[in-house]
Design a protein around this motif. Structure first.
Motif, PDB file in Angstrom:
ATOM      1  N   UNK A   2       0.865  -1.178   0.000  1.00 22.07           N
ATOM      2  CA  UNK A   2       0.000   0.000   0.000  1.00 22.07           C
ATOM      3  C   UNK A   2       0.900   1.226   0.000  1.00 22.07           C
ATOM      4  N   UNK A  10      -7.500   8.496   0.930  1.00 23.98           N
ATOM      5  CA  UNK A  10      -8.539   8.150   1.909  1.00 23.98           C
ATOM      6  C   UNK A  10      -8.792   9.321   2.852  1.00 23.98           C
TER       7      UNK A  10
ATOM      8  N   UNK B   3      -2.055  -6.877   2.305  1.00 24.74           N
ATOM      9  CA  UNK B   3      -2.137  -5.532   2.893  1.00 24.74           C
ATOM     10  C   UNK B   3      -3.085  -4.641   2.101  1.00 24.74           C
ATOM     11  N   UNK B   4      -2.964  -4.728   0.768  1.00 24.37           N
ATOM     12  CA  UNK B   4      -3.795  -3.884  -0.087  1.00 24.37           C
ATOM     13  C   UNK B   4      -5.268  -4.252   0.071  1.00 24.37           C
ATOM     14  N   UNK B   7      -6.461  -2.966   3.362  1.00 23.64           N
ATOM     15  CA  UNK B   7      -6.638  -1.516   3.304  1.00 23.64           C
ATOM     16  C   UNK B   7      -7.922  -1.158   2.583  1.00 23.64           C
ATOM     17  N   UNK B   8      -8.177  -1.823   1.436  1.00 27.76           N
ATOM     18  CA  UNK B   8      -9.379  -1.464   0.687  1.00 27.76           C
ATOM     19  C   UNK B   8     -10.642  -1.813   1.450  1.00 27.76           C
ATOM     20  N   UNK B  11     -10.956   0.921   4.116  1.00 30.53           N
ATOM     21  CA  UNK B  11     -11.228   2.226   3.516  1.00 30.53           C
ATOM     22  C   UNK B  11     -12.645   2.285   2.979  1.00 30.53           C
TER      23      UNK B  11
END
Lengths: 100, 177
Positions: A2, A10, B3-4, B7-8, B11
């Motif tokens: 990320x 965000x 991780x991505x 995160x998504x 979020x």
């Protein structure tokens, strides 16, 4: 992986939603909640940079932002209660004593 | 990659519940969506390896501020609000302002993305344990701001008590009708 931009975008989105809430709602409770949302967006920024730079000062400042948010919520809700006991409303449009 | 995905997930929950927060009619529903937003932002903090801040977020925001909000919502009868307009008349101006703001900030982020590349070797934390690290820096380098923050909290407590106190009729704080 990320990247930092993800967190910044965000944060931008949450901050903007908070701005829209403050500018367009009439209920003072929801306006205060939107302000909390904006403070949280700022915290995401601080912590994202702190984690990226491996420098903990950003997190220390995020603690201070949380302190300010708590103080603001306490005083703001006190104002809501005073406002309701005086004017029986939570609508910010009806609070126009100092408006000319 | 994981991780991505994490995160998504966080979020998306944060943004969707923030949008629901500012559009619900009932303030209690808004408070619940604020809780969802704050908890998923705590998840984002965890994914940034700021464990102490994630804990503080859950304890102070969700456990303290949000409970205060719900308490005041229960204290203030909001039945009348349910039948009134939700938005004031400057909705269009608010949307234009927000569009300008988001355009400006996204432009700044996109333009400045080259500056966000940091050296790789700095990616190891200096001290083992996030809470210990935050505490050390907070109490060694930022003791004066810490004390000022405690004074701010004291002022906020007194201010909240004074503001929400019932003013006696005829007393010096009585509001003139």
């Amino acid at each position: 992986m990320v990247s930092l931009e993800h967190y910044l975008i965000l944060s931008v989105v949450l901050f903007t939603i908070g701005v829209i809430g403050v500018l367009s709602r009439r209920n003072i409770l929801i306006i205060l909640m939107s302000i909390e949302l904006m403070m949280n967006a700022v915290n995401i920024n601080l912590i994202a940079f702190s984690s990226q730079l491996q420098d903990v000062i950003g997190q220390v400042f995020a603690v201070f932002v949380i302190v300010v948010a708590a103080a603001e919520a306490a005083v703001g809700l006190g104002i809501v209660i005073a406002m309701f006991s005086n004017k029986e409303t939570v609508n910010v449009g009806e609070i126009d004593l100092m408006k000319w | 990659m994981l991780q991505l995905v994490i995160f998504y997930i966080f979020a998306t929950i944060a943004v969707v519940s923030a949008i629901l927060l500012i559009t619900r009619r009932n303030a209690v529903h808004s408070a619940m969506f604020l809780a969802a937003t704050l908890l998923s932002v705590a998840g984002v903090f965890l994914s940034l390896r700021a464990e102490f801040l994630a804990g503080v977020q859950v304890i102070v925001y969700v456990g303290g501020i949000l409970v205060l909000f719900v308490f005041v919502i229960m204290l203030v009868p909001t039945d009348r609000v349910m039948f009134e307009r939700r938005y004031n008349r400057q909705g269009r101006i608010a949307l234009i302002t927000a569009a300008v703001l988001v355009g400006e900030l996204v432009y700044a982020v996109i333009q400045g993305r080259d500056a966000f590349v940091f050296p790789e070797e700095a990616l190891e934390p200096a001290v083992e344990g996030n809470s210990q690290w935050v505490g050390t820096v907070l109490y060694q380098n930022y003791l004066l701001p810490f004390e000022i923050a405690s004074i701010l909290l004291l002022v906020a407590i007194i201010g909240a008590v004074v503001l929400s106190k019932k003013s006696k009729p005829g007393g010096e704080n009585a509001v003139e009708e």
